[in-house]
Design a protein around this motif. Structure first.
Motif, PDB file in Angstrom:
ATOM      1  N   ALA A  76      -6.123   3.698   1.128  1.00 46.05           N
ATOM      2  CA  ALA A  76      -4.736   3.549   0.686  1.00 46.05           C
ATOM      3  C   ALA A  76      -4.014   4.893   0.693  1.00 46.05           C
ATOM      4  O   ALA A  76      -2.834   4.972   1.037  1.00 46.05           O
ATOM      5  CB  ALA A  76      -4.692   2.934  -0.710  1.00 46.05           C
TER       6      ALA A  76
ATOM      7  N   LYS B 181       0.802  -1.227   0.000  1.00 43.85           N
ATOM      8  CA  LYS B 181       0.000   0.000   0.000  1.00 43.85           C
ATOM      9  C   LYS B 181       0.833   1.275   0.000  1.00 43.85           C
ATOM     10  O   LYS B 181       0.374   2.310  -0.492  1.00 43.85           O
ATOM     11  CB  LYS B 181      -0.915   0.016   1.233  1.00 43.85           C
ATOM     12  CG  LYS B 181      -1.923  -1.115   1.280  1.00 43.85           C
ATOM     13  CD  LYS B 181      -2.705  -1.070   2.592  1.00 43.85           C
ATOM     14  CE  LYS B 181      -3.698  -2.206   2.681  1.00 43.85           C
ATOM     15  NZ  LYS B 181      -4.417  -2.200   3.979  1.00 43.85           N
TER      16      LYS B 181
ATOM     17  N   ILE C 253      -6.998   5.000  -6.861  1.00 46.06           N
ATOM     18  CA  ILE C 253      -6.487   4.628  -5.543  1.00 46.06           C
ATOM     19  C   ILE C 253      -7.572   4.863  -4.505  1.00 46.06           C
ATOM     20  O   ILE C 253      -8.175   5.932  -4.450  1.00 46.06           O
ATOM     21  CB  ILE C 253      -5.232   5.449  -5.186  1.00 46.06           C
ATOM     22  CG1 ILE C 253      -4.183   5.331  -6.300  1.00 46.06           C
ATOM     23  CG2 ILE C 253      -4.638   4.974  -3.857  1.00 46.06           C
ATOM     24  CD1 ILE C 253      -2.978   6.225  -6.102  1.00 46.06           C
TER      25      ILE C 253
END
Length: 232
Positions: free
Chosen positions: A174, A43, A170
């Motif tokens: 994250a 991540k 995204i």
């Protein structure tokens, strides 16, 4: 500011390592287990890994081998009490870049981490580019052609993730993990504030990129239409 990951289950040692690296301008996220460290590396775009071998869920080399098999080239320094020749060779052959046996001097540890971050192969990762922007983490700057702007720590880490993922969408969580780590509590609107500032800074340097809200999905770095100012 650089951001690295430390996988170490000795709490007092981890605290001392973090303190010394923080003083040197290096942010550190600490994990005690292989599985949680693996999830974090997926991540967050860490610039280096400090890895203990004797972890609660196995030998730290399991994590390193998994990373190398996935073609992840994060530079790795092993810190361990296993200091016989066989153990050192095993660690290096598993993909470690450096090996420091315990006990060690903190000053030497900091110097070795800095050396990892200075290596040419790492510099390519540390100054990523996408379209017309370039990120320089060492001085916390985002550039576009001849213009540049300073980035705060959370802004830097989030932009590094955006550039690493290019045009991929995204998720909200994250981006939070990249900006503040997985262990820090984040206020509800903290990410919105940082994204607002980053959008303004992309405009300041006249980038063709913008941070786009993909409804119910997350955010993505995409090319946006630039409105030209009329000429008189």
């Amino acid at each position: 500011m650089y951001r690295i990951i430390l996988v170490e289950d000795h709490e007092r040692l981890a605290t001392l390592v973090c303190k010394k690296l923080n003083i040197a301008g290096i942010a550190v996220d600490v994990f005690e287990r292989i599985d949680t460290a693996w999830a974090a590396i997926q991540k967050i775009p860490y610039q280096a890994l400090i890895l203990d071998r004797g972890l609660p869920d196995g030998d730290g080399l399991i994590l390193l081998k998994r990373l190398r098999q996935a073609n992840h080239n994060i530079p790795c320094l092993i810190l361990t009490a296993r200091d016989i020749l066989h153990d050192r060779v095993e660690g290096l052959e598993a993909g470690a870049d450096d090996y420091l046996p315990k006990p060690f001097e903190m000053e030497e540890m900091v110097a070795r981490v800095r050396a990892l971050l200075r290596r040419p192969a790492v510099s390519i990762i540390l100054e990523p580019q996408y379209h017309d922007i370039c990120i320089k983490p060492e001085i916390s700057v985002m550039c576009c052609h001849d213009k540049q702007v300073k980035l705060a720590p959370a802004e830097l880490q989030i932009m590094l993730l955006f550039v690493q993922k290019k045009a991929d969408v995204i998720r909200h969580h994250a981006l939070e993990a990249a900006g503040w780590g997985l262990s820090e509590a984040v206020t509800p609107n903290a990410l919105d504030v940082v994204l607002h500032r980053l959008r303004k800074k992309l405009g300041v340097i006249d980038s063709s990129l913008g941070i786009v809200n993909m409804r119910n999905l997350g955010y993505a770095l995409r090319e946006i239409a630039v409105v030209k100012k009329p000429e008189f």
